[in-house]
Structures are given as structure tokens and as C-alpha cells.
Motif scaffolding. Structure first.
Motif, PDB file in Angstrom:
ATOM      1  N   PRO A  17       0.826  -1.200   0.000  1.00  0.00           N
ATOM      2  CA  PRO A  17       0.000   0.000   0.000  1.00  0.00           C
ATOM      3  C   PRO A  17       0.867   1.259   0.000  1.00  0.00           C
ATOM      4  CG  PRO A  17      -0.654  -1.512   1.729  1.00  0.00           C
ATOM      5  CD  PRO A  17       0.651  -1.992   1.194  1.00  0.00           C
ATOM      6  N   HIS A  25       0.478  -0.874 -10.452  1.00  0.00           N
ATOM      7  CA  HIS A  25      -0.681  -1.247 -11.247  1.00  0.00           C
ATOM      8  C   HIS A  25      -0.289  -1.690 -12.652  1.00  0.00           C
ATOM      9  CE1 HIS A  25      -3.028   1.486  -8.326  1.00  0.00           C
ATOM     10  NE2 HIS A  25      -3.135   0.239  -7.951  1.00  0.00           N
ATOM     11  N   LEU A 127     -18.277  -4.669   1.274  1.00  0.00           N
ATOM     12  CA  LEU A 127     -16.865  -4.440   0.935  1.00  0.00           C
ATOM     13  C   LEU A 127     -16.455  -5.149  -0.352  1.00  0.00           C
ATOM     14  CD1 LEU A 127     -15.249  -4.757   4.491  1.00  0.00           C
ATOM     15  CD2 LEU A 127     -15.747  -2.656   3.220  1.00  0.00           C
TER      16      LEU A 127
ATOM     17  N   ARG B   3     -12.502   4.598   1.395  1.00  0.00           N
ATOM     18  CA  ARG B   3     -11.760   3.752   0.467  1.00  0.00           C
ATOM     19  C   ARG B   3     -12.739   3.368  -0.639  1.00  0.00           C
ATOM     20  NH1 ARG B   3     -10.600  -0.681   4.516  1.00  0.00           N
ATOM     21  NH2 ARG B   3     -12.699  -0.085   5.118  1.00  0.00           N
ATOM     22  N   HIS B  53      -7.410  -7.497  -1.202  1.00  0.00           N
ATOM     23  CA  HIS B  53      -6.679  -6.234  -1.075  1.00  0.00           C
ATOM     24  C   HIS B  53      -6.206  -5.734  -2.437  1.00  0.00           C
ATOM     25  CE1 HIS B  53      -4.425  -2.978   0.578  1.00  0.00           C
ATOM     26  NE2 HIS B  53      -3.350  -3.380  -0.060  1.00  0.00           N
ATOM     27  N   ALA B  54      -5.811  -6.651  -3.312  1.00  0.00           N
ATOM     28  CA  ALA B  54      -5.356  -6.229  -4.643  1.00  0.00           C
ATOM     29  C   ALA B  54      -6.487  -5.518  -5.396  1.00  0.00           C
ATOM     30  CB  ALA B  54      -4.860  -7.436  -5.437  1.00  0.00           C
ATOM     31  N   ALA B  57      -6.958  -2.101  -3.840  1.00  0.00           N
ATOM     32  CA  ALA B  57      -5.808  -1.218  -4.039  1.00  0.00           C
ATOM     33  C   ALA B  57      -5.775  -0.617  -5.444  1.00  0.00           C
ATOM     34  CB  ALA B  57      -4.508  -1.983  -3.767  1.00  0.00           C
ATOM     35  N   LEU B  58      -6.759  -0.990  -6.273  1.00  0.00           N
ATOM     36  CA  LEU B  58      -6.850  -0.319  -7.572  1.00  0.00           C
ATOM     37  C   LEU B  58      -7.049   1.178  -7.333  1.00  0.00           C
ATOM     38  CD1 LEU B  58      -9.263  -2.783  -9.427  1.00  0.00           C
ATOM     39  CD2 LEU B  58      -6.790  -2.549  -9.755  1.00  0.00           C
ATOM     40  N   ALA B  59      -6.603   1.984  -8.276  1.00  0.00           N
ATOM     41  CA  ALA B  59      -6.835   3.421  -8.159  1.00  0.00           C
ATOM     42  C   ALA B  59      -8.339   3.663  -8.045  1.00  0.00           C
ATOM     43  CB  ALA B  59      -6.272   4.137  -9.376  1.00  0.00           C
ATOM     44  N   VAL B 149      -0.985  -1.925   8.791  1.00  0.00           N
ATOM     45  CA  VAL B 149      -0.277  -1.435   7.601  1.00  0.00           C
ATOM     46  C   VAL B 149      -0.978  -0.155   7.136  1.00  0.00           C
ATOM     47  CG1 VAL B 149       0.324  -1.941   5.198  1.00  0.00           C
ATOM     48  CG2 VAL B 149       0.379  -3.770   6.907  1.00  0.00           C
ATOM     49  N   ASN B 150      -0.220   0.904   6.961  1.00  0.00           N
ATOM     50  CA  ASN B 150      -0.840   2.149   6.511  1.00  0.00           C
ATOM     51  C   ASN B 150      -1.424   1.958   5.109  1.00  0.00           C
ATOM     52  OD1 ASN B 150      -1.659   4.778   6.545  1.00  0.00           O
ATOM     53  ND2 ASN B 150       0.360   5.658   6.106  1.00  0.00           N
ATOM     54  N   GLY B 151      -2.706   2.206   4.977  1.00  0.00           N
ATOM     55  CA  GLY B 151      -3.371   1.986   3.692  1.00  0.00           C
ATOM     56  C   GLY B 151      -3.651   0.521   3.417  1.00  0.00           C
ATOM     57  N   ARG B 155     -11.393  -5.325   7.407  1.00  0.00           N
ATOM     58  CA  ARG B 155     -12.771  -5.694   7.084  1.00  0.00           C
ATOM     59  C   ARG B 155     -13.763  -4.954   7.982  1.00  0.00           C
ATOM     60  NH1 ARG B 155     -13.792  -7.770   2.274  1.00  0.00           N
ATOM     61  NH2 ARG B 155     -15.410  -9.193   3.033  1.00  0.00           N
ATOM     62  N   HIS B 182      -1.314  -9.157   4.064  1.00  0.00           N
ATOM     63  CA  HIS B 182      -0.004  -8.537   3.844  1.00  0.00           C
ATOM     64  C   HIS B 182       1.159  -9.476   4.150  1.00  0.00           C
ATOM     65  CE1 HIS B 182      -2.026  -4.781   3.077  1.00  0.00           C
ATOM     66  NE2 HIS B 182      -2.730  -4.953   4.168  1.00  0.00           N
TER      67      HIS B 182
END
Lengths: 220, 225
Positions: A17, A25, A127, B3, B53-54, B57-59, B149-151, B155, B182
């Protein structure tokens, strides 16, 4: 080539992250058309020896033709018909559906919740899209939509109205947001005047939506 | 704070479109994307929390703009590169595909049924004692971010952060996604179904009796005063 130089600089950055540009990406390197993107990835992974296209066909056939909401309907119809089964289901749904051959991916920890005059249950995953695959198959498009995920926790009755369902004022709504690996199966209320129906006939009254909580069981 | 995936309670998404039970996919490439993701996951190089998470973590512009299976595909490509299973040059077609050292882990057609039937249970023995019993009042931590973990992955949805609820049901101990996503270990701990009155979560609840129930790990919770 300028793009290539940039790529070389990025390949060692792990997927952690952070808020930098697009370094993590690499998907942006694939064709933007999703149909071409799938094809490109499948071809690449096949050539690298990482996937077997025949296994992909097998996975698709499983979820298109073999695993779907008729599994869940079988559980519901038996719960309506057999009091001992019903009791065991609410005690330990995982054990009960495992005995019926419905254990599997995305259904490892099952909990059955019962709709009554007092409470109506609805399931969502705000989520992502968690859903009891072995019992209901892959989730419908609306279950994965932003609109359902955003709204059903805040205004479940407005969402139910869009499915044509209106609940009595005395019925409480309980929305289950599947935030962990526990998967919820709603046991809808048995419709009136169905006492003479056997399990097979009862199964036909059980809709997918009624097991998510956005619908009711059909009237015979 | 929001998020992109954490959309519970959000306004502005419009109406829901119910659909018939026999509709499984909405485009020819959808089933392929699904199967490709499952078959790649079967190589065992990541867990379900990593793959969630992947996607998260997309923009945000991609998360919002992509259809469901586009998110899956993008996250899959990102993971394959992050785990050194493919190179960016292979993705662009600028390098010829090299045979992977993981070919012996490839999922053959004959093992698909067993793989899907086996699943991936998340319940574990844990040395962490359950602190709460059914009926206990609890309050969730005030900020819906990963504390590890930052960012990172968590859940706990934003709409349920800092909210007071009651323990409805104990689920035993489960793998903690915040850690497992992670590579920090499974860190299993007690998991609970926690019920919140709608009036605790929303300024304008639809009905005084309504509730939302979330499955929450013990480290997300404090005893409510």
C-alpha cells in the motif's frame, strides 16, 4: 522506448500500500478492452505453463450448469418439511450442508438465518461480493452492484420495494453484512397453504432472491 | 477517509436492477475472467485476503470505472507481477513468455472439482481468549483503517466504525484479514457477529426496529462503557 525504461524502473516495487502513481498497477499494461485483456492473460499464462485452458472450461461448466440456487432450495425445502433437520440446520449449518454434499469454495462456514413474522433477514457484502457459492452459485449482477452494496445497509426497505417486496410495519429488518468468511443463507417463510406439498414441490417455491432476503418464497 | 470499495451507506448509486435466475454472466468474457482468476489462485501464491486487497488497491478512478470482472482481471494482473509470476514485458508482449518454475502447481482439469469442493476454511485454533459473550455491549474502533499497515486491508467498514453494538453470536477464531492480506501471518483471533441498531449507524433510519449485523474480529472491538 520511453515506456519500457519506466517499466524497468518499476518491476522491483512490490504490491504494498502506498500513494504513488501507477507503479503497482501493471494491469495498465494490458489491452484496455476487457475481452482482449482476458484473452491476452489466458494466452500468456497458458504459454508460461501456469494454467490449463481445459481447467478453465471445467470451472465455467461447474458454475454455469452444476452449482446454483437449486442446491439452496433443497436445503430450504427440507428445513420446511423436517423439524429435526431444521433444528440441526440452525445449530450447525456447515455440518448439515456438508452432509448434503454442498460444502465448498465460498461456503466453508455456513450460518442459516430464519425469516419470521418478527424479523426479515437480508444478506449483503458491502466491501466486496461474499456469497454462499456452493448453495446459490455465483452471485447475480445486482448483488455485486454498487447500488445494492451501498444502499441495502442504510435503506433495506427501499431496496426491498425495488424487488416488489413490502414488509409489515411490525417486522424488523436485519441486514447481514458478510465481512468475514462466514456465509449466510436466508431461510424464507414457508408460504401458506403448502401443507400437502412434498419437498420437490416445495423446492419450486424457493427462489434465489428469497434465500438472499430480497424476495419471498413463491405462492403455489 | 472513504476507500473506494468501502461503500456501505453511500448515496447516489441509483436503482437496483433485479435479474432472472438463469442469467449467470453478462458478457462472453466474464466466465473466462472468473475461471482464469480461480485457476491462477489455485497456484497457491496468494490467499483470499491478498486478492481482496489487490482489488481494493486499484486506483479509485479504476475501481469506480471498472465493471466487476474488470476489477478481478486488473487485480489478477497486478498480483501476478507483484509475485514475480509474470514480468511487465510479458504482459505487454514485448518479451516472449518464459516457462514458469511453478508449472508443477498448475491446476489440471481433473483436479477442478476437488479444488472447488475443498474450499479454504478460515477457522483456526487460537491462543487468544474470547473476551466477549453473547449480549455483551461492544464499540468498534473509531477509524476504519488497518492498524497494522498504513493503507492496508481491513474488514471494518467505515459506516460501522466507532459504533456501539452487541455481540449476537460467536464464530470461534478466524484468520485475521488485516494481517493475512499482507503476508504477516494468519494471526487468528475470535470473530463475532455484532448487531447494531440502524439508529446507531444512520441519521435517518427507516424503522426503529431495524438492525445491521457485521462479522467483526476481537481486535476491532472494545467493551462498551
Amino acid at each position: 522506448m520511453q515506456r519500457w525504461t519506466w517499466l524497468q524502473a518499476c518491476v522491483t516495487i512490490p504490491l504494498m500500500p502506498h500513494d504513488h502513481a501507477d507503479h503497482s498497477h501493471p494491469h495498465t499494461l494490458l489491452p484496455s478492452d476487457p475481452a482482449l485483456r482476458v484473452k491476452a492473460l489466458e494466452t500468456l499464462l497458458t504459454q508460461k505453463g501456469l494454467i490449463d485452458p481445459a481447467a478453465l472450461d471445467e470451472i465455467i461448466d461447474t458454475y454455469e450448469n452444476r452449482i446454483g440456487p437449486r442446491n439452496g432450495a433443497q436445503v430450504v425445502a427440507r428445513a420446511w418439511s423436517d423439524p429435526a433437520f431444521r433444528e440441526a440446520l440452525f445449530e450447525d449449518a456447515t455440518a448439515v450442508v456438508t452432509q448434503m454434499g454442498f460444502y465448498g469454495r465460498q461456503g466453508e462456514h455456513m450460518v442459516a438465518v430464519e425469516n419470521t413474522d418478527a424479523v426479515h433477514n437480508i444478506v449483503v457484502c458491502t466491501l466486496c461480493s461474499c456469497y454462499p457459492w456452493p448453495l446459490l452459485g455465483i452471485p447475480p449482477g445486482w448483488y455485486k452492484s454498487d447500488a445494492y452494496r451501498a444502499r441495502v445497509v442504510r435503506e433495506p426497505r427501499a431496496v426491498l420495494a425495488e424487488f416488489g417486496v413490502t414488509l409489515p410495519a411490525e417486522t424488523a429488518v436485519r441486514v447481514w453484512d458478510s465481512t468475514a468468511e462466514v456465509r449466510y443463507l436466508v431461510i424464507p417463510q414457508r408460504p401458506p397453504n403448502t401443507e400437502t406439498l412434498d419437498e420437490a414441490a416445495l423446492m419450486d417455491l424457493v427462489t434465489r432472491d428469497s434465500m438472499i432476503g430480497t424476495g419471498l418464497a413463491r405462492q403455489p | 477517509m472513504t476507500r473506494p470499495h468501502d461503500m456501505g451507506g453511500r448515496f447516489g448509486d441509483g436503482a437496483i436492477e433485479p435479474e432472472a435466475e438463469d442469467i449467470k454472466f453478462h458478457a462472453d468474457w466474464h466466465p473466462r475472467a472468473l475461471a482464469l482468476t480461480l485457476a491462477a489462485g489455485a497456484l497457491g501464491q496468494w490467499n483470499i485476503d491478498t486478492s481482496r486487497h489487490a482489488r481494493e488497491a486499484l486506483a479509485p478512478r479504476d475501481y469506480a470505472g471498472f465493471s466487476y470482472y474488470e476489477k478481478w482481471l486488473a487485480a489478477l494482473a497486478d498480483l501476478l507481477v507483484a509475485k514475480d509470476m509474470v514480468t511487465p514485458a510479458e504482459l505487454t508482449g514485448q518479451a516472449a513468455p518464459a516457462l514458469s518454475p511453478l508449472t508443477d502447481k498448475k491446476l489440471p482439469k481433473e483436479r477442478v472439482a476437488a479444488m472447488l469442493a475443498k474450499g479454504g476454511p478460515a477457522d483456526r485454533q487460537s491462543g487468544i481468549q474470547a473476551l466477549y459473550a453473547e449480549g455483551d455491549a461492544v464499540i468498534t474502533r473509531p477509524i476504519a483503517e488497518s492498524v497494522l499497515v498504513n493503507g492496508g486491508h481491513t474488514r471494518l467498514p467505515s459506516y460501522a466504525a466507532g459504533a456501539r453494538g452487541r455481540i449476537l453470536r460467536r464464530h470461534g477464531s478466524h484468520v485475521l484479514p488485516d494481517s493475512n492480506a499482507h503476508g504477516l501471518g494468519e494471526a487468528a483471533e475470535p470473530l463475532y457477529a455484532v448487531a447494531f441498531p440502524a439508529s446507531e449507524l444512520w441519521a435517518h433510519p427507516e424503522h426503529p426496529k431495524d438492525e445491521v449485523v457485521l462479522d467483526l474480529w476481537q481486535s476491532y472491538l472494545d467493551a462498551a462503557p
